[in-house]
Design a protein around this motif. Structure first.
Motif, PDB file in Angstrom:
ATOM      1  N   GLU A 275       0.812  -1.201   0.000  1.00 16.61           N
ATOM      2  CA  GLU A 275       0.000   0.000   0.000  1.00 16.61           C
ATOM      3  C   GLU A 275       0.854   1.264   0.000  1.00 16.61           C
ATOM      4  O   GLU A 275       0.517   2.257  -0.607  1.00 16.61           O
ATOM      5  CB  GLU A 275      -0.926   0.001   1.219  1.00 16.61           C
ATOM      6  CG  GLU A 275      -2.007  -1.085   1.158  1.00 16.61           C
ATOM      7  CD  GLU A 275      -2.826  -1.124   2.427  1.00 16.61           C
ATOM      8  OE1 GLU A 275      -2.505  -0.339   3.346  1.00 16.61           O
ATOM      9  OE2 GLU A 275      -3.768  -1.915   2.502  1.00 16.61           O
TER      10      GLU A 275
ATOM     11  N   SER B 123      -7.325   9.998  -4.514  1.00 18.88           N
ATOM     12  CA  SER B 123      -7.169   9.448  -5.864  1.00 18.88           C
ATOM     13  C   SER B 123      -6.909  10.521  -6.920  1.00 18.88           C
ATOM     14  O   SER B 123      -6.720  10.198  -8.096  1.00 18.88           O
ATOM     15  CB  SER B 123      -8.430   8.666  -6.256  1.00 18.88           C
ATOM     16  OG  SER B 123      -8.633   7.567  -5.384  1.00 18.88           O
TER      17      SER B 123
ATOM     18  N   PHE C 119      -6.486   8.549 -10.333  1.00 16.50           N
ATOM     19  CA  PHE C 119      -5.873   7.227 -10.190  1.00 16.50           C
ATOM     20  C   PHE C 119      -6.960   6.180  -9.924  1.00 16.50           C
ATOM     21  O   PHE C 119      -7.636   6.224  -8.897  1.00 16.50           O
ATOM     22  CB  PHE C 119      -4.861   7.234  -9.041  1.00 16.50           C
ATOM     23  CG  PHE C 119      -3.555   7.891  -9.390  1.00 16.50           C
ATOM     24  CD1 PHE C 119      -2.440   7.124  -9.687  1.00 16.50           C
ATOM     25  CD2 PHE C 119      -3.447   9.270  -9.442  1.00 16.50           C
ATOM     26  CE1 PHE C 119      -1.235   7.719 -10.018  1.00 16.50           C
ATOM     27  CE2 PHE C 119      -2.248   9.886  -9.771  1.00 16.50           C
ATOM     28  CZ  PHE C 119      -1.137   9.099 -10.060  1.00 16.50           C
ATOM     29  N   PHE C 120      -7.097   5.239 -10.864  1.00 21.73           N
ATOM     30  CA  PHE C 120      -8.014   4.125 -10.673  1.00 21.73           C
ATOM     31  C   PHE C 120      -7.450   3.118  -9.671  1.00 21.73           C
ATOM     32  O   PHE C 120      -8.190   2.474  -8.924  1.00 21.73           O
ATOM     33  CB  PHE C 120      -8.295   3.432 -12.011  1.00 21.73           C
ATOM     34  CG  PHE C 120      -8.922   4.338 -13.022  1.00 21.73           C
ATOM     35  CD1 PHE C 120     -10.282   4.594 -12.987  1.00 21.73           C
ATOM     36  CD2 PHE C 120      -8.153   4.948 -13.999  1.00 21.73           C
ATOM     37  CE1 PHE C 120     -10.871   5.434 -13.925  1.00 21.73           C
ATOM     38  CE2 PHE C 120      -8.727   5.789 -14.941  1.00 21.73           C
ATOM     39  CZ  PHE C 120     -10.089   6.033 -14.900  1.00 21.73           C
ATOM     40  N   ASN C 121      -6.143   2.957  -9.677  1.00 21.16           N
ATOM     41  CA  ASN C 121      -5.400   2.132  -8.733  1.00 21.16           C
ATOM     42  C   ASN C 121      -3.954   2.629  -8.764  1.00 21.16           C
ATOM     43  O   ASN C 121      -3.638   3.545  -9.535  1.00 21.16           O
ATOM     44  CB  ASN C 121      -5.513   0.633  -9.089  1.00 21.16           C
ATOM     45  CG  ASN C 121      -5.045   0.331 -10.494  1.00 21.16           C
ATOM     46  OD1 ASN C 121      -3.918   0.667 -10.863  1.00 21.16           O
ATOM     47  ND2 ASN C 121      -5.903  -0.302 -11.292  1.00 21.16           N
ATOM     48  N   PRO C 122      -3.041   2.074  -7.937  1.00 16.80           N
ATOM     49  CA  PRO C 122      -1.666   2.607  -7.918  1.00 16.80           C
ATOM     50  C   PRO C 122      -0.942   2.558  -9.255  1.00 16.80           C
ATOM     51  O   PRO C 122       0.015   3.305  -9.465  1.00 16.80           O
ATOM     52  CB  PRO C 122      -0.969   1.717  -6.882  1.00 16.80           C
ATOM     53  CG  PRO C 122      -2.061   1.259  -5.977  1.00 16.80           C
ATOM     54  CD  PRO C 122      -3.257   1.073  -6.867  1.00 16.80           C
ATOM     55  N   HIS C 123      -1.363   1.697 -10.183  1.00 16.10           N
ATOM     56  CA  HIS C 123      -0.654   1.548 -11.456  1.00 16.10           C
ATOM     57  C   HIS C 123      -1.255   2.332 -12.616  1.00 16.10           C
ATOM     58  O   HIS C 123      -0.540   2.642 -13.574  1.00 16.10           O
ATOM     59  CB  HIS C 123      -0.603   0.066 -11.856  1.00 16.10           C
ATOM     60  CG  HIS C 123       0.401  -0.728 -11.083  1.00 16.10           C
ATOM     61  ND1 HIS C 123       1.760  -0.562 -11.231  1.00 16.10           N
ATOM     62  CD2 HIS C 123       0.241  -1.688 -10.138  1.00 16.10           C
ATOM     63  CE1 HIS C 123       2.395  -1.403 -10.432  1.00 16.10           C
ATOM     64  NE2 HIS C 123       1.497  -2.089  -9.754  1.00 16.10           N
ATOM     65  N   TRP C 124      -2.554   2.662 -12.578  1.00 11.81           N
ATOM     66  CA  TRP C 124      -3.211   3.258 -13.730  1.00 11.81           C
ATOM     67  C   TRP C 124      -3.910   4.570 -13.377  1.00 11.81           C
ATOM     68  O   TRP C 124      -4.560   4.673 -12.342  1.00 11.81           O
ATOM     69  CB  TRP C 124      -4.250   2.299 -14.320  1.00 11.81           C
ATOM     70  CG  TRP C 124      -3.641   1.110 -14.993  1.00 11.81           C
ATOM     71  CD1 TRP C 124      -3.472  -0.137 -14.471  1.00 11.81           C
ATOM     72  CD2 TRP C 124      -3.106   1.059 -16.320  1.00 11.81           C
ATOM     73  NE1 TRP C 124      -2.872  -0.968 -15.386  1.00 11.81           N
ATOM     74  CE2 TRP C 124      -2.634  -0.265 -16.536  1.00 11.81           C
ATOM     75  CE3 TRP C 124      -2.981   1.993 -17.360  1.00 11.81           C
ATOM     76  CZ2 TRP C 124      -2.053  -0.656 -17.736  1.00 11.81           C
ATOM     77  CZ3 TRP C 124      -2.408   1.598 -18.551  1.00 11.81           C
ATOM     78  CH2 TRP C 124      -1.947   0.285 -18.724  1.00 11.81           C
ATOM     79  N   SER C 125      -3.762   5.553 -14.280  1.00  9.27           N
ATOM     80  CA  SER C 125      -4.439   6.833 -14.092  1.00  9.27           C
ATOM     81  C   SER C 125      -4.836   7.402 -15.446  1.00  9.27           C
ATOM     82  O   SER C 125      -4.309   7.014 -16.498  1.00  9.27           O
ATOM     83  CB  SER C 125      -3.538   7.831 -13.360  1.00  9.27           C
ATOM     84  OG  SER C 125      -2.446   8.222 -14.174  1.00  9.27           O
TER      85      SER C 125
END
Length: 204
Positions: A41, A125, A168-174
């Motif tokens: 996280e 986010s 940010f949809f999740n830590p890898h994708w925005s």
């Protein structure tokens, strides 16, 4: 020791032997899982690669047709796409980006190279930024436009700024939206450039 005491002590010893090892194991494993989850996280992804659609509007300098001497247009629209790489120098505070847009219409093809220094502002986010832009460009004219401008290629340099935001949809994708402005002080047909880009970004 009396039989009564043995009847009490022996079951207690057996229970302790069966329960304690399992309990101890559970106690040791629980902090390890918690640490791994916390690491996942809290880990910062400092690199980003993006690809998306782009648009630019140019205000051109006053000039004349090289053949007829008639005034040429002073407004122009171009569309295209952009690829970029970004590196966070100070996580969630400062980043540097290298962008390579490709703009074109029926008469022109532009291949800028942009260097952007960004100040980042992160909340949940959402992430906003404001940046300083340096841009180099080669403009290529096609067909009749080449004859009107009197040259095939123009090399230009500009300086300006940019603002934008990301979700940010999740830590890898925005998903990133960027708006920019550049002033071109060099001898060029373009004096002011306004641009916009909407890109998907993979952070790694």
């Amino acid at each position: 020791m009396s039989r009564t005491k043995l009847r009490i002590v022996i079951p207690l010893l057996l229970a302790a032997c069966l329960i304690e090892p399992g309990t101890a194991k559970a106690e040791k494993e629980e902090p390890a899982e918690t640490a791994e989850e916390a690491e996942g996280e809290e880990r910062e992804w400092l690199n980003g690669f993006s690809f998306g659609g782009a648009y630019t509007f140019h205000i051109l300098r006053n000039r004349e047709d090289a053949e007829t001497g008639e005034p040429l247009k002073t407004r122009e629209h171009l569309g295209g796409f952009v690829i970029a790489y970004e590196r966070e120098l100070i996580p969630q505070h400062l980043a540097i980006a290298i962008a390579k847009p490709f703009y074109f219409n029926k008469e022109r093809f532009d291949t800028p190279f942009d260097l952007i220094l960004k100040g980042l502002f992160r909340k949940g986010s959402w992430e906003g930024f404001i940046g300083l832009v340096l841009t180099w460009n080669i403009r290529v004219f096609e067909g009749e436009r080449e004859a009107k401008e009197g040259e095939k290629n123009i090399l230009s340099f500009g300086v300006g700024g940019a603002i934008g935001g990301a979700y940010f949809f999740n830590p890898h994708w925005s998903l990133d939206l960027e708006l920019g402005y550049a002033y071109v002080p060099t001898e060029d047909i373009v004096e002011h450039e306004l641009s916009a880009a909407l890109s998907g970004v993979y952070h790694f």
